[in-house]
Design a protein around this motif. Structure first.
Motif, PDB file in Angstrom:
ATOM      1  N   LYS A  17       0.470  -1.431   0.185  1.00 54.72           N
ATOM      2  CA  LYS A  17      -0.087  -0.088  -0.345  1.00 54.72           C
ATOM      3  C   LYS A  17       0.650   1.118   0.243  1.00 54.72           C
ATOM      4  N   SER A  18       1.220   1.889  -1.256  1.00 54.44           N
ATOM      5  CA  SER A  18       1.800   2.931  -1.131  1.00 54.44           C
ATOM      6  C   SER A  18       1.971   3.353  -2.827  1.00 54.44           C
ATOM      7  N   LYS A  19       2.418   4.756  -2.880  1.00 51.82           N
ATOM      8  CA  LYS A  19       2.589   5.114  -4.362  1.00 51.82           C
ATOM      9  C   LYS A  19       2.973   4.425  -5.239  1.00 51.82           C
ATOM     10  N   LYS A  20       4.086   3.325  -4.590  1.00 50.17           N
ATOM     11  CA  LYS A  20       4.913   2.902  -5.881  1.00 50.17           C
ATOM     12  C   LYS A  20       3.492   1.339  -5.737  1.00 50.17           C
ATOM     13  N   GLY A  21       3.436   0.676  -5.045  1.00 50.38           N
ATOM     14  CA  GLY A  21       2.594  -0.583  -5.205  1.00 50.38           C
ATOM     15  C   GLY A  21       1.898   0.251  -5.947  1.00 50.38           C
TER      16      GLY A  21
END
Length: 198
Positions: free
Chosen positions: A106-110
């Protein structure tokens, strides 16, 4: 699974799917620099993808199904129920992998990785389903040679059914996925923050 089917989530799934169906019915834009005009870009995957990031990949499948049913009820179908099933599968190929990856990262990268994987799978699935399902359906109304000819007007590389799906259909779905991904990236944080407060 029980956590998914809360009253709040069921309401959210219904709302996101309804917005998606309305977008699908009201906004269809030919992307004539990529594919023939009978391939139209819609933005229905945006609310579905946002909902999937909020509630998970299973909700994405449910919302895709509701969207297709609502679209048929609101507008009918021009591609037959086989075509609508193909659209459902193509949509799921975008939102489900994106939702699975985002669920574990759960991140921008994900989110970015999930969307990229989803776009690739959607493009591949779209090409395969068009080759085996959609183009045979269109052939009932228009000779395959004429369909190929329409594709060749857009891109002279297109010479046959195989090149049509990989040079026109796959890039069309990649373009659609990029637009959906960008808009989702812009809207997701604001919408998810608002929903958490409800």
């Amino acid at each position: 699974m029980k956590k998914l089917f809360t009253t709040k989530n069921l309401a959210l799934m219904a709302i996101f799917a309804a917005i998606a169906a309305i977008l699908m019915v009201l906004i269809e834009i030919p992307v004539v620099f990529i594919a023939p005009s009978f391939y139209k870009l819609d933005f229905s995957e945006i609310p579905i993808l946002i909902g999937t990031f909020i509630m998970g990949p299973v909700s994405g499948i449910i919302m895709e199904a509701i969207k297709i049913v609502l679209k048929i009820l609101l507008k009918g179908t021009t591609t037959g129920y086989v075509g609508e099933l193909a659209n459902f599968c193509i949509g799921c190929c975008l939102v489900v992998p994106a939702g699975i990856i985002y669920k574990f990262k759960k991140s921008k990268k994900g989110a970015f990785i999930g969307i990229v994987v989803g776009i690739v799978l959607m493009a591949v699935a779209g090409a395969i389903l068009n080759y085996y399902v959609m183009l045979p359906f269109y052939e009932k109304f228009m000779p395959l040679e004429a369909i190929i000819e329409e594709g060749a007007k857009v891109n002279p590389i297109i010479k046959d059914k195989w090149s049509f799906v990989w040079v026109a259909v796959a890039p069309f779905n990649v373009f659609k996925g990029i637009i959906v991904g960008i808009v989702t990236g812009i809207l997701y944080k604001k919408i998810s923050t608002f929903i958490k407060k409800l």
